[in-house]
Design an enzyme around this catalytic site. Structure first.
Site, short mmCIF file in Angstrom:
data_model
loop_
_atom_site.label_atom_id
_atom_site.label_comp_id
_atom_site.label_asym_id
_atom_site.label_seq_id
_atom_site.Cartn_x
_atom_site.Cartn_y
_atom_site.Cartn_z
N LEU A 112 0.46 -1.42 0.54
CA LEU A 112 0.09 -0.25 0.01
C LEU A 112 0.89 1.23 -0.38
CD1 LEU A 112 -3.34 -0.04 0.53
CD2 LEU A 112 -2.89 0.92 2.72
N LYS A 113 2.03 1.29 1.52
CA LYS A 113 2.86 2.76 1.12
C LYS A 113 3.50 2.32 -0.38
CE LYS A 113 1.42 3.47 5.45
NZ LYS A 113 1.11 3.06 6.06
N THR A 114 3.55 1.83 -0.56
CA THR A 114 4.92 1.31 -2.22
C THR A 114 3.97 2.28 -3.72
OG1 THR A 114 6.13 -0.13 -1.28
CG2 THR A 114 6.33 0.71 -3.06
#
Ligand SMILES: [Zn+2]
Lengths: 370, 371
Positions: A112-114
Site C-alpha cells: 500500500l505504501k509503495t
C-alpha cells in the site's frame, strides 16, 4: 501482514537452479570498494537481480521476464527499474493487461505504501484506455504529459472499467483511509476518465467516510477537490446552491464535533474560494465562542441553518474564536485583539506567540488613538 | 518545562546509529536498495550537524565514500547525474570506465541532489562534477506542466523533484537547465485550500511538500532578497500558509504533517523549516518543540518519528536539522548545533563549501565567504 497471494517467491527455487533459465547469463552487481550503506541481500534477491541485470543486458522482452520482475517486486516493491522493465515488456509482448490489473489488486493491498504500485496501475490503465500513438517509442512514460486522459467519448466498456477501478480503491481506502498514494490515485482516476457518472458518487463516498471519522482530513480534502477542483458535477451549475449545500453540510459536521480543524479549514477554504465574506457566518459561529454558562442566558431559538453546539461540546471552541476574530479584524479590531489575547494567554497557549503576532500585525496599519 | 529540564542530546549515540547504518544494513532494508544515496546523505548530514564527521570517521573512509559516490555519477543520452546506488550496475573490473547508462539505469534527480550534499559534507573538490551534463539532465526531466520526473524516462513527478531541480540549479549557480516560470506555476497549482501545499496539484496539504514548495520559491533566481516579500507568494497566501503550519504543532509539541494526524519528528523539520523560510520561525513554541524531539530519542541511539519508535537515519537527521534551526537559550550545551541553511538543508559551513566548489565559476577569488 498475511501473504494475500499465497505463493511467496521464497518457496520457488532460485533462478540459477532452474533449467528453463540456463540460457541466461546472470550479471552480478558492481559494488566497488567502500560502498555506502550496503545491504545484506538475501540469496533470493541476489539471484533474481543477477538474472534481471542479465535480461536487461540482452534486452529480452518475453513472458518469463514477467515472472522474474514479479519475483523482484515481491522482494522489493520499490525496485523501480524492475517495474519499468516489466511495463515495457507487457507492451512489447502484448500481454493481456486486465490480467496485470488483477495481479496489481493483490500487490496494491500488500504494498500500500509503495509509490510504484500505484504508478504502475496508472500506466496500465493509460495503456488500455488511452494508448499512445503507434509511432511513439513506448519508452517514455505516458502519464508524464498532463494532457493524458481517456478518449473524449467514454465507451460503455471504459465506463464499466472505471467503476470497477473506483470500487477497488474504495476497498483499499477501507484498509487505510488516509493513505496519500491511494487518494492521489483516486483523484487521478476521476480526472482521467472524467465521466459524469463517476464523479456523481463521490460526495456520497466522502460522506460515508466522514460518518466513520469526521476528522479524516483526506476525506475533507477530497470533498474540496470534487466540489471545487477539476470536476463540476452535473446539476451543479448553480454555484450559489452548491455553496449553500457545502455551508450547510460543514456546519452540521462542526456541530457534531466543534474542535475539528479539518472542518474549520474546509469552511474557510470554501468561503475564500467563492469570495464569500467570513462575516456571513457570524450567527453560526458565535454560540461556539462562548462557554456553556454564558450560553445559558441566550435565547434558544431553533435555527435549522445554524445548528448550535451540543450540551457535550467542549466550549469555547478555539477555531470559532479565531474565526470570529477574523470577522472583527476589518472594522472592530479591538474586539479581535481581545480574542487573540484570550487565545494567547488562556485557551491556546501553544500558539501564544502566533496570537501575539496577529495582534502586532493587525495594529501595524491602525493609527494610534490618543 | 523549561529548557534546562530537558534530557541531554545523546550525541555520541546518534552518531553511532548513523555510523552503523553507513557500514551495513540488514536484509530487512532491501526496500531502500533504490534510494541508498539518500540514506547516505542522512547519515553524513547527522555527522555533519553533530560536528563528528572528523572525529568519528577516518580520512581513508571518507576518501572511500567519495570515490564510491563518484562511481554513481553516470552519463548518457539524457545527460549526467547520480544513480541511487549500484543496484542496477553491471559488474566490471574495478577501476575500468562504465558504459553509458541504459534506459533502466539512468541518473535520478533526488539522488543527484543528495549526492552533491554528501560530497560537500565530505569536502570533495568537485573536480569530477559534470556540470553541463547535469544541466542537460535537468532539462530532460522537466515536463510540459513545469514539474520534473525523478528520471528522464519516467518516475514520480511532484514537488519533491521540483525542489531538487531548484536546489541543484542554485548550487551550480546555473539555471539554464530549468524553465523557472513553468516550474513556479506548477508549484503554485499545488497550493491547497488549507494553506499548505499538496504533493501534486490535486493533493492534500502536506508538511514535506510545503517545505519543497516554499524552499523552491525562495531559491528561485528571481528572488534576490530573502527578507523582502517574495514575488511568487502573495500576502494572503503567506498568511494562510503560516496559519496552517502553526496549526500543525500538536499538544505534544511536535508537528504533524497533515491536519488531524499525529505528530512526527520529521515534520518538525518540514514545518519548522517552512516557517523559518517565511521569516516567522520565532512563532514556534520552542520549549515544547524541543521536548517532543528529546522524547523521540531512542535509548540505543538514533531518533524515531515518535516516542518509543525505532530510529532511522531519516528521522535522526531531520530532527537534528530542526533542532539546529530552533536553538533554545537555556538548554543543556549538548543541544548546541551549528547553523543550518534551511533552503539547501545543510549546515552553513557545508553550504559555504558548496558555494566555493560547485559552481563552474566559483566566487572564491572575488568575495570572502559570507559569515
Ligand atoms: Zn516522519
Amino acid at each position: 501482514m498475511p501473504d494475500i497471494a499465497g505463493d511467496g517467491p521464497e518457496e520457488q527455487p532460485l533462478f540459477s537452479e532452474r533449467p528453463d533459465w540456463t540460457d541466461v547469463t546472470p550479471v552480478p552487481q558492481y559494488e566497488g570498494y567502500n560502498p555506502i550503506a550496503p545491504i545484506f541481500y538475501t540469496p533470493q534477491y541476489k539471484d533474481a537481480t543477477d538474472y534481471f541485470r542479465g535480461i536487461v543486458k540482452t534486452n529480452e522482452k518475453s513472458e518469463r521476464v514477467l515472472e522474474l520482475t514479479e519475483a523482484i517486486i515481491r522482494l522489493n516493491p520499490a525496485h523501480y527499474s524492475a517495474w519499468q522493465y516489466r511495463y515495457h515488456t507487457l507492451l512489447a509482448i502484448k500481454a493481456p493487461l486486465d490480467a496485470e490489473l488483477k495481479l496489481m489488486d493483490s500487490l496494491a493491498v500488500q504494498f500500500l505504501k509503495t509509490y510504484q504500485v500505484w504508478h504502475h496501475r496508472r500506466l496500465i490503465l493509460t495503456a488500455i484506455y488511452s494508448p499512445p500513438p503507434s509511432n511513439a517509442s513506448g519508452l517514455n512514460d505516458p502519464t508524464a504529459t498532463t494532457s493524458s486522459s481517456a478518449k473524449s467519448k467514454p465507451s460503455p466498456e471504459s465506463q464499466a472499467a472505471a467503476r470497477t477501478e473506483l470500487a477497488f480503491i474504495t476497498r483499499v481506502l477501507m484498509v487505510d483511509a488516509k493513505n496519500y498514494h491511494t487518494w492521489s490515485y483516486r483523484q487521478w482516476l476521476l480526472a482521467f476518465f472524467d465521466d459524469v457518472h463517476l464523479w456523481e458518487g463521490e460526495l456520497g463516498f466522502v460522506e460515508r467516510l466522514l460518518e466513520e471519522d469526521v476528522r479524516n482530513n483526506s476525506a475533507w480534502h477530497h470533498r474540496f477537490f470534487v466540489v471545487f477542483g477539476r470536476g463540476q458535477l452535473q446539476g451543479e451549475e448553480d454555484r450559489v446552491a452548491v455553496l449553500k449545500r457545502e455551508l450547510s453540510y460543514t456546519k452540521d459536521q462542526i456541530a457534531l464535533a466543534p474542535n475539528n480543524a479539518s472542518a474549520w479549514n474546509y469552511l474557510r477554504g470554501i468561503l475564500e474560494r467563492t469570495g464569500t465574506s467570513f462575516s456571513n457566518l457570524r450567527s453560526f459561529v458565535e454560540p461556539y465562542t462562548k462557554t456553556h454558562e454564558d450560553r445559558l442566558g441566550d435565547e434558544e431559538i431553533l435555527d435549522l441553518e445554524n445548528p448550535a453546539p451540543s450540551a457535550e461540546a467542549e466550549l469555547p471552541c478555539v477555531a470559532a474564536l479565531e474565526f470570529l476574530a477574523d470577522i472583527y479584524e476589518k472594522d472592530a479590531v479591538s474586539k479581535s485583539v481581545e480574542i487573540w489575547k484570550r487565545l494567547a494567554n488562556e485557551l491556546d497557549t501553544m500558539r501564544k506567540k502566533y496570537w501575539e503576532y496577529r495582534i502586532k500585525e493587525a495594529l501595524k496599519d491602525v493609527p494610534v488613538q490618543s | 518545562m523549561s529548557g534546562s529540564e530537558l534530557p541531554k542530546l545523546a550525541r555520541v549515540a546518534h552518531a553511532g546509529h548513523c555510523n552503523r547504518c553507513l557500514s551495513a544494513l540488514p536484509s530487512s532494508h532491501i526496500q531502500i536498495d533504490a534510494s541508498r544515496l539518500a540514506i547516505g546523505f542522512y547519515c553524513f548530514g547527522t555527522l555533519d550537524l553533530l560536528g563528528s564527521i572528523y572525529e568519528k570517521t577516518k580520512e581513508i573512509e571518507r576518501e572511500g565514500w567519495r570515490e564510491w559516490l563518484w562511481h554513481q555519477q553516470t552519463s548518457g543520452i539524457h545527460g549526467t547525474g547520480f544513480k541511487p546506488s549500484s543496484y542496477m550496475t553491471q559488474d566490471r573490473p574495478y577501476g575500468t570506465d562504465p558504459e553509458e547508462y541504459s534506459e533502466y539505469d539512468t541518473p535520478h534527480l533526488i539522488m543527484t541532489y543528495t549526492a552533491i550534499l554528501s560530497l560537500a559534507i565530505l569536502r570533495d573538490d568537485f573536480e569530477q562534477l559534470d556540470r553541463n551534463g547535469i544541466v542537460r539532465f535537468l532539462q530532460a526531466c522537466q515536463r510540459e506542466d513545469g514539474s520534473f520526473t525523478s528520471f528522464p524516462n519516467g518516475g514520480e513527478s511532484d514537488l519533491r523533484q521540483v525542489y531538487c531541480a531548484f536546489a541543484i540549479s542554485s548550487m551550480l549557480d546555473d539555471w539554464s537547465g530549468v524553465d523557472v516560470d513553468r516550474a513556479v506555476s506548477f508549484i503554485q497549482q499545488c497550493s491547497s485550500h488549507e494553506g499548505g501545499y499538496g504533493q501534486q496539484p490535486t493533493g492534500e496539504a502536506l508538511g514535506g511538500t510545503t517545505y519543497c514548495a516554499l524552499a523552491s520559491l525562495y531559491l528561485a533566481p528571481s528572488v534576490s532578497d530573502l527578507h523582502a516579500p517574495n514575488p511568487h507568494v502573495t500576502t494572503d497566501e503567506r498568511r494562510r500558509t503560516i496559519r496552517w503550519l502553526l496549526q500543525n504543532q500538536a499538544s505534544s509539541g511536535g508537528f504533524s504533517g497533515r491536519t488531524n494526524k499525529d505528530a512526527d519528528a520529521c515534520y518538525c523539520f518540514w514545518c519548522g523549516a517552512s516557517l523559518h523560510i517565511l521569516g516567522v520561525g520565532d512563532l514556534v513554541d520552542r520549549t515544547a518543540f524541543l521536548s517532543y524531539l528529546a522524547s523521540c530519542q531512542f535509548k540505543f541511539g538514533g531518533i524515531g518519528k515518535a516516542p518509543e519508535d525505532r530510529p532511522d537515519p531519516y528521522h535522526t537527521y531531520l530532527s537534528l536539522a530542526a533542532l539546529a534551526l530552533f536553538p533554545l537559550e537555556d538548554a543543556d550545551p549538548s543541544w548546541k548545533l551549528p547553523r543550518l541553511n534551511a533552503l539547501w538543508n545543510t549546515t552553513e559551513d557545508t553550504a559555504d563549501w558548496i558555494r566555493q566548489h560547485v559552481p563552474l565559476y566559483t566566487v572564491k577569488a572575488q568575495s570572502p565567504v559570507r559569515k
